[in-house]
Design an enzyme around this catalytic site. Structure first.
Site, PDB file in Angstrom:
ATOM      1  N   GLU A   1       6.344  24.906   6.753  1.00  0.00           N
ATOM      2  CA  GLU A   1       6.932  23.945   7.519  1.00  0.00           C
ATOM      3  C   GLU A   1       8.599  23.137   7.001  1.00  0.00           C
ATOM      4  O   GLU A   1       8.556  23.097   5.786  1.00  0.00           O
ATOM      5  CB  GLU A   1       5.946  22.826   7.567  1.00  0.00           C
ATOM      6  CG  GLU A   1       6.220  21.530   8.203  1.00  0.00           C
ATOM      7  CD  GLU A   1       5.035  20.400   8.229  1.00  0.00           C
ATOM      8  OE1 GLU A   1       4.169  20.790   7.251  1.00  0.00           O
ATOM      9  OE2 GLU A   1       5.360  19.605   8.833  1.00  0.00           O
TER      10      GLU A   1
ATOM     11  N   LYS B   1      11.623  20.570   6.991  1.00  0.00           N
ATOM     12  CA  LYS B   1      11.602  19.032   7.056  1.00  0.00           C
ATOM     13  C   LYS B   1      13.219  18.562   6.895  1.00  0.00           C
ATOM     14  O   LYS B   1      14.108  19.416   6.062  1.00  0.00           O
ATOM     15  CB  LYS B   1      10.854  18.327   6.212  1.00  0.00           C
ATOM     16  CG  LYS B   1      10.777  16.924   6.190  1.00  0.00           C
ATOM     17  CD  LYS B   1       9.732  16.273   5.415  1.00  0.00           C
ATOM     18  CE  LYS B   1       9.581  14.831   5.507  1.00  0.00           C
ATOM     19  NZ  LYS B   1       8.461  14.201   5.086  1.00  0.00           N
TER      20      LYS B   1
ATOM     21  N   ASP C   1      10.763   9.686  10.056  1.00  0.00           N
ATOM     22  CA  ASP C   1       9.428  10.782  10.002  1.00  0.00           C
ATOM     23  C   ASP C   1       8.172   9.827   9.769  1.00  0.00           C
ATOM     24  O   ASP C   1       7.602   9.903   8.461  1.00  0.00           O
ATOM     25  CB  ASP C   1       9.570  11.652   8.914  1.00  0.00           C
ATOM     26  CG  ASP C   1       8.248  12.594   8.934  1.00  0.00           C
ATOM     27  OD1 ASP C   1       7.575  12.587   9.820  1.00  0.00           O
ATOM     28  OD2 ASP C   1       8.091  13.011   7.730  1.00  0.00           O
TER      29      ASP C   1
ATOM     30  N   ASP D   1       7.239  20.214  13.026  1.00  0.00           N
ATOM     31  CA  ASP D   1       6.715  18.848  12.934  1.00  0.00           C
ATOM     32  C   ASP D   1       7.772  18.049  13.590  1.00  0.00           C
ATOM     33  O   ASP D   1       8.772  17.990  13.495  1.00  0.00           O
ATOM     34  CB  ASP D   1       6.687  18.282  11.588  1.00  0.00           C
ATOM     35  CG  ASP D   1       5.915  16.874  11.476  1.00  0.00           C
ATOM     36  OD1 ASP D   1       6.102  16.099  12.184  1.00  0.00           O
ATOM     37  OD2 ASP D   1       5.262  16.785  10.571  1.00  0.00           O
TER      38      ASP D   1
ATOM     39  N   HIS E   1       3.230  20.556  14.599  1.00  0.00           N
ATOM     40  CA  HIS E   1       2.818  19.349  14.263  1.00  0.00           C
ATOM     41  C   HIS E   1       3.144  18.151  15.090  1.00  0.00           C
ATOM     42  O   HIS E   1       3.935  17.757  14.846  1.00  0.00           O
ATOM     43  CB  HIS E   1       3.028  18.881  12.772  1.00  0.00           C
ATOM     44  CG  HIS E   1       2.429  19.804  11.801  1.00  0.00           C
ATOM     45  ND1 HIS E   1       2.579  19.515  10.238  1.00  0.00           N
ATOM     46  CD2 HIS E   1       1.312  20.305  11.631  1.00  0.00           C
ATOM     47  CE1 HIS E   1       1.639  19.965   9.711  1.00  0.00           C
ATOM     48  NE2 HIS E   1       0.936  20.903  10.287  1.00  0.00           N
TER      49      HIS E   1
ATOM     50  N   TRP F   1       3.664  23.285   2.979  1.00  0.00           N
ATOM     51  CA  TRP F   1       4.715  22.460   3.240  1.00  0.00           C
ATOM     52  C   TRP F   1       5.162  21.749   1.696  1.00  0.00           C
ATOM     53  O   TRP F   1       4.037  21.555   1.027  1.00  0.00           O
ATOM     54  CB  TRP F   1       4.557  21.148   4.172  1.00  0.00           C
ATOM     55  CG  TRP F   1       5.508  19.891   4.049  1.00  0.00           C
ATOM     56  CD1 TRP F   1       7.063  20.082   4.292  1.00  0.00           C
ATOM     57  CD2 TRP F   1       5.453  18.894   3.145  1.00  0.00           C
ATOM     58  NE1 TRP F   1       7.716  19.045   3.775  1.00  0.00           N
ATOM     59  CE2 TRP F   1       6.796  18.383   3.128  1.00  0.00           C
ATOM     60  CE3 TRP F   1       4.534  18.241   2.466  1.00  0.00           C
ATOM     61  CZ2 TRP F   1       6.914  16.906   2.573  1.00  0.00           C
ATOM     62  CZ3 TRP F   1       4.566  16.969   1.936  1.00  0.00           C
ATOM     63  CH2 TRP F   1       5.916  16.330   1.980  1.00  0.00           C
TER      64      TRP F   1
ATOM     65  N   HIS G   1      10.134  15.862  11.915  1.00  0.00           N
ATOM     66  CA  HIS G   1      10.873  16.318  10.936  1.00  0.00           C
ATOM     67  C   HIS G   1      12.243  16.642  11.319  1.00  0.00           C
ATOM     68  O   HIS G   1      13.137  17.490  10.794  1.00  0.00           O
ATOM     69  CB  HIS G   1      10.285  17.626  10.389  1.00  0.00           C
ATOM     70  CG  HIS G   1       9.065  17.146   9.551  1.00  0.00           C
ATOM     71  ND1 HIS G   1       8.737  18.171   8.681  1.00  0.00           N
ATOM     72  CD2 HIS G   1       8.459  15.938   9.295  1.00  0.00           C
ATOM     73  CE1 HIS G   1       7.538  17.463   7.952  1.00  0.00           C
ATOM     74  NE2 HIS G   1       7.472  16.193   8.347  1.00  0.00           N
TER      75      HIS G   1
ATOM     76  N   ASP H   1      -0.052  15.705  13.363  1.00  0.00           N
ATOM     77  CA  ASP H   1       0.319  14.991  11.890  1.00  0.00           C
ATOM     78  C   ASP H   1       0.930  13.887  12.117  1.00  0.00           C
ATOM     79  O   ASP H   1       1.992  13.616  12.424  1.00  0.00           O
ATOM     80  CB  ASP H   1       1.129  16.065  11.364  1.00  0.00           C
ATOM     81  CG  ASP H   1       1.563  15.748   9.492  1.00  0.00           C
ATOM     82  OD1 ASP H   1       0.789  14.923   9.528  1.00  0.00           O
ATOM     83  OD2 ASP H   1       2.506  16.329   9.256  1.00  0.00           O
TER      84      ASP H   1
ATOM     85  N   ASP I   1       5.501   9.021  11.280  1.00  0.00           N
ATOM     86  CA  ASP I   1       3.947   9.562  11.431  1.00  0.00           C
ATOM     87  C   ASP I   1       3.275   8.667  12.203  1.00  0.00           C
ATOM     88  O   ASP I   1       1.897   8.236  11.913  1.00  0.00           O
ATOM     89  CB  ASP I   1       3.378   9.785  10.057  1.00  0.00           C
ATOM     90  CG  ASP I   1       4.045  11.189   9.486  1.00  0.00           C
ATOM     91  OD1 ASP I   1       3.706  12.295  10.110  1.00  0.00           O
ATOM     92  OD2 ASP I   1       4.461  11.270   8.411  1.00  0.00           O
TER      93      ASP I   1
HETATM   94  C1  LIG Z   1       0.088  15.722   4.728  1.00  0.00           C
HETATM   95  C2  LIG Z   1       0.863  16.948   5.565  1.00  0.00           C
HETATM   96  O1  LIG Z   1       0.851  18.171   4.843  1.00  0.00           O
HETATM   97  C3  LIG Z   1       2.019  16.549   5.749  1.00  0.00           C
HETATM   98  O2  LIG Z   1       2.363  15.291   6.394  1.00  0.00           O
HETATM   99  C4  LIG Z   1       3.511  17.715   6.050  1.00  0.00           C
HETATM  100  O3  LIG Z   1       2.857  18.346   7.161  1.00  0.00           O
HETATM  101  C5  LIG Z   1       4.333  16.774   6.636  1.00  0.00           C
HETATM  102  O4  LIG Z   1       4.880  16.849   7.673  1.00  0.00           O
HETATM  103  C6  LIG Z   1       5.414  16.126   5.613  1.00  0.00           C
HETATM  104  O5  LIG Z   1       6.073  15.337   6.076  1.00  0.00           O
HETATM  105 MN   LIG Z   2       3.935  17.915   9.224  1.00  0.00          MN
END
Ligand SMILES: C[C@H](O)[C@H](O)[C@@H](O)C(=O)CO
Ligand SMILES: [Mn+2]
Length: 415
Positions: free
Chosen positions: A222, A224, A290, A255, A282, A181, A258, A322, A292
């Site tokens: 990955e 985004k 996003d 993800d 993810h 990523w 994302h 993630d 998390d």
């Molecule tokens: C820390 C990770 O590499 C990161 O979260 C990545 O996977 C991502 O989702 C970035 O937004």
């Molecule tokens: Mn991710």
């Protein structure tokens, strides 16, 4: 009859073989993201700032300050999550032991302790090159950078990581998935997206041109939608990586945070897997952006697992998590997130699939909806508890007492 055997009978009545389901669940690992344990800090340099448009918010006490502490926290978390799971490492969790070595020159030497730790526990590792939190990514660009020297550094980092992952795979006897990523993108509207995307493709091609044993390491990329400070254009967008993975037969990493909040990740699974060999998930929970957040047993996560099971895709999907929440106990985040991911998968596996397919094939959508809704109140909890029992981890809510004890015995003592 005990609750589990009653549940087994009830599921048998609707054509579901619970023992078979439990076997499938047991052989489906969830990869725990190491970066939840220390707010994505890593251990290369003390006090390194997190960049790349991602943010861990909160300041709950007790975050891991060293790799040893992180491994101890992961041990505790893994002991509370059923099944044989995996750990996902970022290159920024390298242990430099006082040596001056930059990311383009990392080798397995910086990951010896991690491999020894995983080997002892017979768990697999996954890996990620780290394209953020570094002086050479400070302006927001890495593999698509206009400066050839900067690109070269990051290409070498990617190659180094694939070699490290290959060695991890060899030593552990388990294939590593290495996920790429890159945060590259623009805060404001660019006028030459094309150039950046062409350079990104060229850099990736150079990284993947190096021959690596596919049995030991496989690569994912990955996509985004946007990052904080990267709102107008992300070079590695969904369309970019969709095209890249179709063309190059790579794994596409999706993800859950994302995509635009109104997009349904579940709906993408069958469309993507028609053209791309494998997916890396993810599993995450975006709240408005996003963000998390820790995975809950929500509709999106359930729908995602349902699609994987309904399409019979489990052997083409790698499940990782993630998120990085620093506002609550970090270890509990792993446990809650992983157990919820597994619960969502279990619920999907317990679906009366054969009957539902029959209804759909006959155009009887009334019965399809009725059965889908009635299946929601089947005694799933008893099956989940049985899965935990068979894997020697606490059932129900009992795991939390162990986290609380660890918090007062270990985490509270960290300054
Ligand atoms: C820390 C990770 O590499 C990161 O979260 C990545 O996977 C991502 O989702 C970035 O937004
Ligand atoms: Mn991710």
């Amino acid at each position: 009859m005990d609750a589990f055997n009653l549940a087994k009978e009830r599921y048998a009545e609707i054509g579901v073989d619970v023992e078979k389901v439990l076997k499938t669940l047991a052989r489906t690992p969830v990869s725990l993201q190491c970066w939840q344990g220390d707010d994505v800090g890593g251990f290369e340099r003390a006090g390194a700032e997190l960049t790349g448009g991602i943010q861990a918010t909160g300041n709950y006490p007790g975050k891991a300050r060293t790799a040893d502490e992180l491994r101890a926290d992961l041990d505790k978390a893994l002991s509370l999550i059923p099944g044989k799971n995996r750990v996902n490492l970022h290159a920024s969790y390298a242990e430099l032991n006082g040596k001056k070595v930059d990311r383009d020159a990392y080798t397995i030497a910086q990951f010896e302790n991690w491999v020894a730790w995983a080997k002892k526990r017979r768990i697999g590792l996954d890996f990620n090159p780290t394209y953020f939190s570094h002086p050479l990514s400070a302006d927001g660009f890495t593999l698509s950078h206009r400066d050839a020297g900067v690109r070269k550094f990051w290409i070498n980092h990617g190659i180094a990581c694939r070699k490290i992952a290959q060695e991890m795979g060899r030593r552990l006897g388990k294939t590593v998935i290495t996920n790429f990523w890159m945060p590259d993108g623009f805060k404001d509207t660019p006028v030459n997206r094309r150039e950046y995307r062409e350079r990104m493709e060229d850099s990736l091609d150079k990284i993947f041109a190096v021959k690596i044993d596919q049995k030991l390491n496989r690569d994912a990329v990955e996509s985004k939608l946007f990052g904080v400070g990267v709102e107008s254009c992300t070079i590695g967008s969904h369309e970019f990586y969709m095209g890249y993975t179709v063309k190059n037969k790579k794994i596409l990493c999706l993800d859950a945070g994302h995509f635009h909040p109104t997009e349904t990740l579940a709906d993408k699974i069958s469309a993507i897997l028609q053209f791309v060999p494998e997916i890396l998930l993810h599993v995450s929970r975006g709240v408005r952006w996003d963000s998390d957040h820790v995975v809950t047993l929500d509709d999106q996560t359930r729908a995602l697992m349902e699609e994987i099971v309904r399409g019979n895709y489990l052997d083409r999907v790698h499940i990782g998590m993630d998120f990085f929440d620093a506002s609550i106990n970090r270890l509990a985040c792993w446990v809650i997130g992983a157990r919820n991911t597994q619960k969502a998968l279990l619920l999907a596996l317990l679906e009366p699939a054969a009957q539902l397919r029959k209804y759909e094939a006959a155009g009887d959508y009334t019965s399809r909806l009725a059965l889908l809704e009635d299946a929601k109140v089947m005694p799933f909890g008893a099956v989940w508890d049985e899965f935990c029992k068979r894997n020697n981890v606490p059932t129900g809510h009992a795991w939390l007492a162990e986290v609380k004890a660890y918090e007062s015995d270990v985490l509270a003592k960290r300054a």
